[in-house]
Design an enzyme around this catalytic site. Structure first.
Site, PDB file in Angstrom:
ATOM      1  N   ASP A  25      -0.861   2.353  -5.482  1.00 49.70           N
ATOM      2  CA  ASP A  25      -0.889   0.897  -5.653  1.00 49.70           C
ATOM      3  C   ASP A  25      -2.215   0.504  -6.301  1.00 49.70           C
ATOM      4  O   ASP A  25      -3.223   1.188  -6.126  1.00 49.70           O
ATOM      5  CB  ASP A  25      -0.734   0.197  -4.297  1.00 49.70           C
ATOM      6  CG  ASP A  25      -1.844   0.548  -3.317  1.00 49.70           C
ATOM      7  OD1 ASP A  25      -2.677  -0.334  -3.019  1.00 49.70           O
ATOM      8  OD2 ASP A  25      -1.900   1.698  -2.839  1.00 49.70           O
ATOM      9  N   ASN A  37      -6.551   7.470   4.031  1.00 52.89           N
ATOM     10  CA  ASN A  37      -7.966   7.824   3.881  1.00 52.89           C
ATOM     11  C   ASN A  37      -8.227   9.319   3.854  1.00 52.89           C
ATOM     12  O   ASN A  37      -9.332   9.739   3.512  1.00 52.89           O
ATOM     13  CB  ASN A  37      -8.793   7.183   4.997  1.00 52.89           C
ATOM     14  CG  ASN A  37      -8.729   5.672   4.948  1.00 52.89           C
ATOM     15  OD1 ASN A  37      -8.131   5.088   4.051  1.00 52.89           O
ATOM     16  ND2 ASN A  37      -9.361   5.043   5.907  1.00 52.89           N
ATOM     17  N   HIS A  70       0.821  -1.215   0.000  1.00 50.55           N
ATOM     18  CA  HIS A  70       0.000   0.000   0.000  1.00 50.55           C
ATOM     19  C   HIS A  70       0.857   1.268   0.000  1.00 50.55           C
ATOM     20  O   HIS A  70       0.366   2.347  -0.289  1.00 50.55           O
ATOM     21  CB  HIS A  70      -0.910  -0.022   1.235  1.00 50.55           C
ATOM     22  CG  HIS A  70      -2.275   0.539   1.041  1.00 50.55           C
ATOM     23  ND1 HIS A  70      -2.950   0.545  -0.169  1.00 50.55           N
ATOM     24  CD2 HIS A  70      -3.124   1.115   1.927  1.00 50.55           C
ATOM     25  CE1 HIS A  70      -4.139   1.096  -0.012  1.00 50.55           C
ATOM     26  NE2 HIS A  70      -4.267   1.457   1.247  1.00 50.55           N
ATOM     27  N   ASN A  81      -9.136   4.024  -1.131  1.00 52.11           N
ATOM     28  CA  ASN A  81      -9.507   5.105  -0.210  1.00 52.11           C
ATOM     29  C   ASN A  81      -8.695   6.375  -0.395  1.00 52.11           C
ATOM     30  O   ASN A  81      -9.208   7.475  -0.215  1.00 52.11           O
ATOM     31  CB  ASN A  81      -9.418   4.615   1.239  1.00 52.11           C
ATOM     32  CG  ASN A  81     -10.493   3.604   1.561  1.00 52.11           C
ATOM     33  OD1 ASN A  81     -11.575   3.627   0.983  1.00 52.11           O
ATOM     34  ND2 ASN A  81     -10.204   2.706   2.475  1.00 52.11           N
TER      35      ASN A  81
END
Length: 186
Positions: free
Chosen positions: A91, A66, A20, A112
């Site tokens: 990613d 987020n 991530h 997100n």
């Protein structure tokens, strides 16, 4: 000509070099290759570097994934950079490992960080470099997968793939996104 290059990831040692956080890793390599360094300032780690007469403002948001849009919006406004000159490094589970895809716009596809940017910065019309991380996880294990480090075989390939990502960024800011897509989106 100036650009805002945004590496997406999560801050802290628990997230370092996970799937991530590939956006952070690419941003780090870009800044290193261009002789810069990051400072922790408002909402992000920030670096300013130049490449062939272009000024690159590189950020790694410290807001966590987020809320990435907060940092992106702040730097877009502060530096007066239009959304089409923002490049987000992200990613992507939908691409095989190591596959690079430059897109000029598109949906968040459930990511997100991209959703936050979309919601905060006025839509989907910003370029993004999608770095394939594959989707090799069991049902219900997506979070564990993206927050895990790359496996040993993948780690051997990462330096060359990150270098290729840096070359793609340098191409985009010099010859433009259309020609760069022709060269790299194979």
């Amino acid at each position: 000509m100036k650009y805002l290059i945004v590496g997406l990831g999560n801050i802290g040692p628990d997230y370092a070099h996970t799937r991530h956080n590939i956006g952070f890793d690419i941003a780090d390599e870009l800044v290193t290759q261009l002789g810069g360094s990051f400072s922790n300032i408002r909402l992000a780690y920030y670096a300013e570097v130049s490449y062939k007469g272009r000024k690159l403002h590189v950020i790694k948001p410290t807001t966590f994934m987020n809320l990435s849009g907060r940092a992106v919006n702040y730097y877009m406004q502060e530096l007066k950079i239009p959304i089409e000159n923002v490049l987000v490094l992200v990613d992507d589970l939908a691409l095989p490992f190591g596959k690079l895809r430059l897109k000029l716009k598109g949906s968040s596809a459930g990511h997100n960080g991209l959703k936050s940017i979309e919601d905060t910065c006025g839509g989907q019309g910003y370029p993004r470099l999608r770095f394939g991380i594959d989707d090799n996880f069991s049902k219900g294990r997506q979070v564990d997968y993206v927050l895990a480090p790359f496996d040993k075989e993948e780690q051997l390939e990462l330096p060359a793939l990150i270098d290729k990502s840096v070359s793609l960024i340098q191409s985009m800011v010099t010859i433009g996104p259309q020609q760069t897509m022709t060269l790299f989106n194979k």
